[in-house]
Design a protein around this motif. Structure first.
Motif, mmCIF file in Angstrom:
data_model
loop_
_atom_site.group_PDB
_atom_site.id
_atom_site.type_symbol
_atom_site.label_atom_id
_atom_site.label_comp_id
_atom_site.label_asym_id
_atom_site.label_seq_id
_atom_site.Cartn_x
_atom_site.Cartn_y
_atom_site.Cartn_z
ATOM 1 N N LYS A 23 3.528 4.674 2.726
ATOM 2 C CA LYS A 23 4.732 4.978 1.940
ATOM 3 C C LYS A 23 5.635 5.953 2.681
ATOM 4 N N LYS A 24 5.026 6.937 3.349
ATOM 5 C CA LYS A 24 5.825 7.879 4.148
ATOM 6 C C LYS A 24 6.603 7.152 5.236
ATOM 7 N N ASN A 25 6.032 6.062 5.738
ATOM 8 C CA ASN A 25 6.685 5.287 6.804
ATOM 9 C C ASN A 25 7.705 4.285 6.269
ATOM 10 N N GLY A 26 7.959 4.332 4.968
ATOM 11 C CA GLY A 26 9.038 3.531 4.418
ATOM 12 C C GLY A 26 8.652 2.163 3.901
ATOM 13 N N LEU A 27 7.333 1.877 3.795
ATOM 14 C CA LEU A 27 6.911 0.583 3.268
ATOM 15 C C LEU A 27 6.863 0.619 1.748
ATOM 16 N N ASN A 28 7.029 -0.538 1.156
ATOM 17 C CA ASN A 28 6.851 -0.709 -0.292
ATOM 18 C C ASN A 28 5.373 -1.006 -0.510
ATOM 19 N N VAL A 29 4.625 -0.034 -1.030
ATOM 20 C CA VAL A 29 3.169 -0.120 -1.077
ATOM 21 C C VAL A 29 2.722 -0.567 -2.466
ATOM 22 N N LEU A 30 2.037 -1.716 -2.502
ATOM 23 C CA LEU A 30 1.566 -2.317 -3.744
ATOM 24 C C LEU A 30 0.043 -2.299 -3.735
ATOM 25 N N GLY A 31 -0.551 -2.150 -4.903
ATOM 26 C CA GLY A 31 -2.003 -2.111 -4.986
ATOM 27 C C GLY A 31 -2.543 -3.041 -6.047
ATOM 28 N N ILE A 32 -3.721 -3.605 -5.778
ATOM 29 C CA ILE A 32 -4.468 -4.370 -6.774
ATOM 30 C C ILE A 32 -5.872 -3.782 -6.832
ATOM 31 N N LEU A 44 -3.014 8.949 -5.323
ATOM 32 C CA LEU A 44 -2.887 7.510 -5.133
ATOM 33 C C LEU A 44 -1.706 6.958 -5.928
ATOM 34 N N LYS A 45 -1.562 7.407 -7.155
ATOM 35 C CA LYS A 45 -0.405 6.968 -7.954
ATOM 36 C C LYS A 45 0.896 7.250 -7.215
ATOM 37 N N ASP A 46 0.983 8.446 -6.630
ATOM 38 C CA ASP A 46 2.201 8.830 -5.920
ATOM 39 C C ASP A 46 2.410 8.011 -4.649
ATOM 40 N N SER A 47 1.323 7.385 -4.157
ATOM 41 C CA SER A 47 1.398 6.634 -2.899
ATOM 42 C C SER A 47 1.670 5.161 -3.104
ATOM 43 N N LEU A 48 1.715 4.700 -4.352
ATOM 44 C CA LEU A 48 1.933 3.289 -4.659
ATOM 45 C C LEU A 48 3.273 3.093 -5.344
ATOM 46 N N ASN A 49 3.968 2.035 -4.973
ATOM 47 C CA ASN A 49 5.194 1.672 -5.681
ATOM 48 C C ASN A 49 4.895 0.857 -6.933
ATOM 49 N N GLU A 50 3.800 0.099 -6.901
ATOM 50 C CA GLU A 50 3.349 -0.619 -8.094
ATOM 51 C C GLU A 50 1.860 -0.909 -7.967
ATOM 52 N N TYR A 51 1.173 -0.867 -9.105
ATOM 53 C CA TYR A 51 -0.270 -1.122 -9.146
ATOM 54 C C TYR A 51 -0.541 -2.180 -10.199
ATOM 55 N N TYR A 52 -1.334 -3.177 -9.846
ATOM 56 C CA TYR A 52 -1.705 -4.248 -10.766
ATOM 57 C C TYR A 52 -3.208 -4.152 -11.003
ATOM 58 N N LYS A 53 -3.586 -3.913 -12.261
ATOM 59 C CA LYS A 53 -5.010 -3.820 -12.594
ATOM 60 C C LYS A 53 -5.561 -5.190 -12.956
ATOM 61 N N VAL A 54 -6.678 -5.561 -12.341
ATOM 62 C CA VAL A 54 -7.428 -6.756 -12.732
ATOM 63 C C VAL A 54 -8.704 -6.312 -13.420
ATOM 64 N N SER A 55 -9.277 -7.176 -14.228
ATOM 65 C CA SER A 55 -10.504 -6.804 -14.924
ATOM 66 C C SER A 55 -11.703 -6.805 -13.988
ATOM 67 N N ASP A 56 -11.629 -7.630 -12.920
ATOM 68 C CA ASP A 56 -12.766 -7.759 -12.005
ATOM 69 C C ASP A 56 -12.256 -8.231 -10.643
ATOM 70 N N LEU A 57 -12.424 -7.400 -9.631
ATOM 71 C CA LEU A 57 -11.986 -7.786 -8.287
ATOM 72 C C LEU A 57 -12.800 -8.946 -7.719
ATOM 73 N N GLU A 58 -13.947 -9.247 -8.319
ATOM 74 C CA GLU A 58 -14.749 -10.389 -7.891
ATOM 75 C C GLU A 58 -14.148 -11.714 -8.363
ATOM 76 N N ASN A 59 -13.232 -11.644 -9.326
ATOM 77 C CA ASN A 59 -12.610 -12.852 -9.892
ATOM 78 C C ASN A 59 -11.448 -13.296 -9.009
ATOM 79 N N ASP A 60 -11.712 -14.269 -8.155
ATOM 80 C CA ASP A 60 -10.699 -14.702 -7.199
ATOM 81 C C ASP A 60 -9.432 -15.216 -7.877
#
Length: 398
Positions: A23-32, A44-60
């Protein structure tokens, strides 16, 4: 603005720092991830532009839909990474599915994940490899043992760390292995190498050239630590040996590595071994196309007075880094196992080594099998000082 999608940015707990530097380098940082947003570290919240929560990361399917939603919201994804061995294959599938060309694709996975396939690329780099046999039945394994002798090591061909690895020393253990191994899982059996694990850790640019290099040493076998519930130690080297550097660079070229943080493992022979080399020679173990796990990135920073989170993010954003490398030291990790009667208490360790101590934490249960339950990280200017630290940390009352 480039979009960077980080899978599971909350685990391990230090990986938020990769996001911070992006994010400091100017990228739009997204998280899942699967942790509720409100429970994420504020950093971490401050380092993400958007965060998407899934119920299970094992669920492809659920993760696939999350990626599609973030593309709908932000446009094309330029980079997708987890920097985590566990998700390496899924990362590649997502890149392939969404035409993200900045990392490994599904077609690359066999040579970077299957231990049997890695050997070809190590050999192309001129690095000796252990003889091996793909496990099918007892008779085939017995024939392999007749050729190489006991002990042999059997492990999943596509495995993470030392999980479900067996050191087999006689016919009885060989027969028992067939009762204990995971069903419907390909196993590779290799001749045993009497060696100390030495690694090559590097951040590689888009041309396959190292931007930063270091290495670590694991005097004790991770396989034995896991199988015998032992304490864990390893350390970042003050200076990377030239033969490790050359082997690492040759491996980078052979595997065609570009734009990655890598952790390559080698054995340094502890005795002459026919067909492999002389005592002290480098022999191939396996490649890991991600940073060394746990707190190792922090240890590298402490050892070299630098910031590999920033160097990695600079590689992503600019394909170069001006991050200076400072004073060099050994950085030691010691993971003590609960239930042992240690000679020095936690308080005594902290008092004696307070000038050297950099980190002290409880290790999450998911990592404790290989790393112990209570960890200490400290820096030392000499091997002698570090050896004394390990002796104090690990000594038990008789």
């Amino acid at each position: 603005m480039k979009n960077f999608l980080f899978i599971s940015p909350n685990f391990p707990s230090n990986y938020w720092m990769f996001c911070r530097e992006l994010k400091k380098n100017g990228l739009n940082v997204l998280g899942i991830g699967d942790q509720p947003y409100d429970e994420l570290k504020e950093e971490l919240k401050d380092s993400l532009n958007e965060y998407y929560k899934v119920s299970d990361l094992e669920n492809d399917d659920e993760v696939y839909r999350a990626v599609a939603f973030l593309i709908f919201r932000h446009g094309r994804i330029d980079w997708l990474e987890s920097n985590n061995e566990y998700w390496l294959e899924r990362d590649a599938r997502l890149r392939t599915d969404f035409n993200i060309t900045s990392g490994f694709q599904t077609s690359d996975i066999p040579r970077i994940k299957f231990k049997s396939r890695m050997k070809e690329y190590y050999q192309r780099a001129g690095i000796p490899v252990a003889r091996y046999h793909m496990v099918e039945d007892l008779a085939g394994c017995q024939a392999f043992v007749q050729k190489v002798g006991y002990p042999v090591v059997a492990k999943p061909d596509n495995g993470v760390g030392a999980s479900h690895t067996f050191k087999i020393e006689n016919d009885r253990q060989l027969a028992q292995f067939f009762d204990l191994k995971w069903p419907n899982t390909p196993y590779i059996m290799e001749e045993f190498i009497a060696g100390e694990v030495n690694s090559y850790d590097a951040i590689v640019d888009s041309h396959g050239e190292p931007m930063f290099e270091t290495g670590n040493v694991t005097p004790m076998s991770i396989m034995d630590i896991v199988n015998h519930n032992d304490n864990s130690i390893y350390y970042i080297l003050k200076n990377l040996p030239e033969d490790t550097r050359q082997a690492g660079r040759a491996t980078v070229k052979s595997f065609g590595v570009k734009s990655r943080f890598v952790h390559f493992e080698f054995f340094r022979l502890q005795k002459d071994q026919e067909g492999l080399g002389k005592k002290g020679d480098i022999v191939a173990l396996e490649v890991n196309m991600r940073p060394c796990g746990g707190f190792t990135p922090d240890m590298i920073d402490y050892a070299h007075s630098t910031d590999v989170y920033k160097i990695w993010a600079d590689m992503i954003a600019f394909d170069r880094s001006t991050m200076p490398i400072g004073k060099h030291a050994y950085c030691a990790f010691a993971g003590r196992r609960d239930g042992k009667d240690f000679a020095l208490s936690h308080a005594e360790i902290m008092e004696k080594y307070k000038a050297n101590m950099k980190m002290m934490e409880r290790i999450p249960d998911v990592l404790s099998a290989a790393m112990g339950n209570q960890m200490y990280i400290a820096t030392f200017s000499s091997q002698k000082e570090m050896d004394a630290f390990y002796k104090d940390i690990l000594k038990c009352n008789e």
